[in-house]
Motif scaffolding. Structure first.
Motif, PDB file in Angstrom:
ATOM      1  N   GLU A  11       0.770  -1.217   0.212  1.00 25.66           N
ATOM      2  CA  GLU A  11      -0.006   0.047   0.127  1.00 25.66           C
ATOM      3  C   GLU A  11       1.066   1.231  -0.021  1.00 25.66           C
ATOM      4  O   GLU A  11       0.318   2.507  -0.193  1.00 25.66           O
ATOM      5  N   PHE A  12       2.282   1.056   0.176  1.00 28.18           N
ATOM      6  CA  PHE A  12       2.948   2.197   0.164  1.00 28.18           C
ATOM      7  C   PHE A  12       3.437   2.668  -1.062  1.00 28.18           C
ATOM      8  O   PHE A  12       4.220   1.934  -2.026  1.00 28.18           O
ATOM      9  N   LYS A  13       2.943   3.560  -1.696  1.00 28.52           N
ATOM     10  CA  LYS A  13       3.221   4.157  -3.198  1.00 28.52           C
ATOM     11  C   LYS A  13       3.184   5.867  -3.305  1.00 28.52           C
ATOM     12  O   LYS A  13       2.290   6.214  -3.356  1.00 28.52           O
ATOM     13  N   PRO A  14       4.308   6.446  -3.144  1.00 25.12           N
ATOM     14  CA  PRO A  14       4.651   7.786  -3.091  1.00 25.12           C
ATOM     15  C   PRO A  14       4.054   8.293  -4.573  1.00 25.12           C
ATOM     16  O   PRO A  14       4.230   7.417  -5.653  1.00 25.12           O
ATOM     17  N   ALA A  15       3.435   9.643  -4.658  1.00 31.49           N
ATOM     18  CA  ALA A  15       3.268  10.044  -5.949  1.00 31.49           C
ATOM     19  C   ALA A  15       4.242   9.907  -7.021  1.00 31.49           C
ATOM     20  O   ALA A  15       4.123   9.910  -8.178  1.00 31.49           O
ATOM     21  N   ALA A  16       5.710  10.017  -6.799  1.00 32.84           N
ATOM     22  CA  ALA A  16       6.636  10.093  -7.621  1.00 32.84           C
ATOM     23  C   ALA A  16       7.078   8.533  -8.111  1.00 32.84           C
ATOM     24  O   ALA A  16       7.910   8.423  -8.866  1.00 32.84           O
ATOM     25  N   TRP A  17       6.548   7.546  -7.550  1.00 33.20           N
ATOM     26  CA  TRP A  17       6.763   6.028  -7.798  1.00 33.20           C
ATOM     27  C   TRP A  17       5.833   5.662  -8.923  1.00 33.20           C
ATOM     28  O   TRP A  17       4.525   5.934  -8.682  1.00 33.20           O
ATOM     29  N   GLU A  18       5.989   5.137  -9.847  1.00 32.64           N
ATOM     30  CA  GLU A  18       5.395   4.196 -10.618  1.00 32.64           C
ATOM     31  C   GLU A  18       4.609   2.961 -10.288  1.00 32.64           C
ATOM     32  O   GLU A  18       3.466   2.448 -10.676  1.00 32.64           O
ATOM     33  N   LYS A  19       5.270   2.300  -9.016  1.00 28.35           N
ATOM     34  CA  LYS A  19       4.923   1.084  -8.765  1.00 28.35           C
ATOM     35  C   LYS A  19       5.167   1.232  -7.164  1.00 28.35           C
ATOM     36  O   LYS A  19       5.630   2.230  -6.747  1.00 28.35           O
ATOM     37  N   ASP A  20       4.116   0.381  -6.602  1.00 30.80           N
ATOM     38  CA  ASP A  20       4.353   0.337  -5.162  1.00 30.80           C
ATOM     39  C   ASP A  20       5.540  -0.207  -4.507  1.00 30.80           C
ATOM     40  O   ASP A  20       6.269  -0.877  -5.075  1.00 30.80           O
TER      41      ASP A  20
END
Length: 357
Positions: A11-20
């Motif tokens: 569930e951890f997915k910052p806006a800058a990441w394309e995947k979790d």
């Protein structure tokens, strides 16, 4: 129980990441022994603060659903090299070269480049700074090393100057401060190439190149004759700066260098007396331009007297006041740049190293 932990990590997915976190393959081990949970995370880009954020957000949630006595978190930073668009041979020891550009002068590009380089170091990377502004070098002053000189090795190579834990080289270290570099474009480009390739940078995850403003010879040298990985464009909200920033983005697109995004500098002014926030250069220009050009807005940096004072003193705000709102803002932008660079392209084989956090 391990599956429940994996679900929480996914569930951890910052806006800058394309995947979790989980599907990106960053979780290397989840192990439960005698009610003690060990979680090993390895990030392929600068971002040790991501590890702290993961632990802060998920530690309590995991304890709520799992019968454990302790959670041991381990976050490693192992920066990977991202494939370049051109076929220029890599600089020995340098994994990624990021060009910091602006369409016009006076937008705070060099100050931003220095603070971003220092922030990347704070996020777990080994970082170097190349002052590519041959005609107006400012890195020596901004890093508090106006009278420094690189050490000469074997009468041919240079060992870069070290300041605030990053290494740097600049024409400003080689030419007296009061003398101007009165050179035509080809001479300036040759001087830049010599500084870049004759410097023994050591092992670097990121080499930040502070380009001169505009879209001239130096920019084309960086784009065509240097193994540049990606670029970041600095602008202000002012209409005139935005017009020139668009030209800068267009130039990088024409030479197939990915633009990671735009940083809107001097986005607003904060009064040092009362804290009032005022949009003295306009509002929303950076966001609108980023949307029109199809790139992301990496962040907005205010016009603040502390940034100027610390830069003039040679101790940039990220070093002088690392926990201040101004420094944290640069750190957030640096993390976004590092993550965006990783997700923007393909990794290529390279010798990498670990920084334990």
């Amino acid at each position: 129980m391990i599956e429940t932990v994996r679900q929480l990590l996914s569930e951890f997915k910052p806006a800058a990441w394309e995947k979790d976190l989980l599907s990106s393959g960053f979780v290397k081990k989840i192990e439960l022994v005698d009610r003690k949970l060990h979680i090993h995370i390895q990030l392929p880009f600068a971002g040790s603060s991501w590890g702290e954020e993961i632990q802060t957000l998920l530690d309590e949630r995991i304890r709520q659903v799992a019968d454990i006595s302790r959670i041991d978190w381990q976050t490693d930073i192992m920066v990977e090299s991202i494939a370049r668009q051109n076929t220029v041979p890599p600089i020995p020891g340098v994994r990624n070269l990021i060009a910091i550009s602006s369409g016009k002068g006076g937008v705070g590009k060099s100050t931003t480049a220095v603070n971003l380089a220092l922030a990347l170091h704070q996020e777990g990377a080994r970082v170097g700074l190349l002052d590519a502004d041959i005609y107006g070098p400012s890195i020596p002053l901004l890093l508090g090393k106006p009278n420094a000189h690189p050490e000469i090795i074997d009468e041919k190579y240079m060992r870069p100057v070290k300041a605030h834990s990053v290494v740097c080289n600049s024409i400003g270290f080689l030419v007296p401060e009061h003398e101007a570099a009165v050179w035509r474009g080809p001479m300036a480009s040759k001087a830049l190439s010599q500084i870049l390739y004759d410097t023994r940078w050591g092992e670097l995850d990121y080499l930040i190149a502070d380009l001169p403003p505009g879209t001239g010879d130096i920019q084309l040298t960086i784009a065509q004759q240097v193994p540049t990985t990606a670029a970041v464009v600095i602008t202000t909200p002012q209409d005139l700066a935005l017009i020139d920033a668009r030209k800068g983005i267009s130039m990088f697109e024409k030479v197939n260098i990915p633009v990671l995004g735009v940083i809107e500098n001097m986005s607003y002014h904060i009064c040092s007396k009362c804290g009032h926030k005022e949009m003295i250069f306009g509002e929303g220009g950076g966001i609108k331009m980023a949307q029109q050009q199809g790139v992301q807005l990496l962040g907005q940096v205010p016009l603040h007297i502390h940034i100027r004072e610390q830069s003039d003193d040679g101790v940039p705000i990220v070093v002088a006041e690392p926990h201040s709102k101004l420094a944290v803002n640069y750190q957030k932008i640096a993390r976004k740049i590092a993550a965006s660079l990783y997700f923007s392209g393909k990794t290529e084989p390279s010798t990498i190293f670990a920084v334990n956090r």
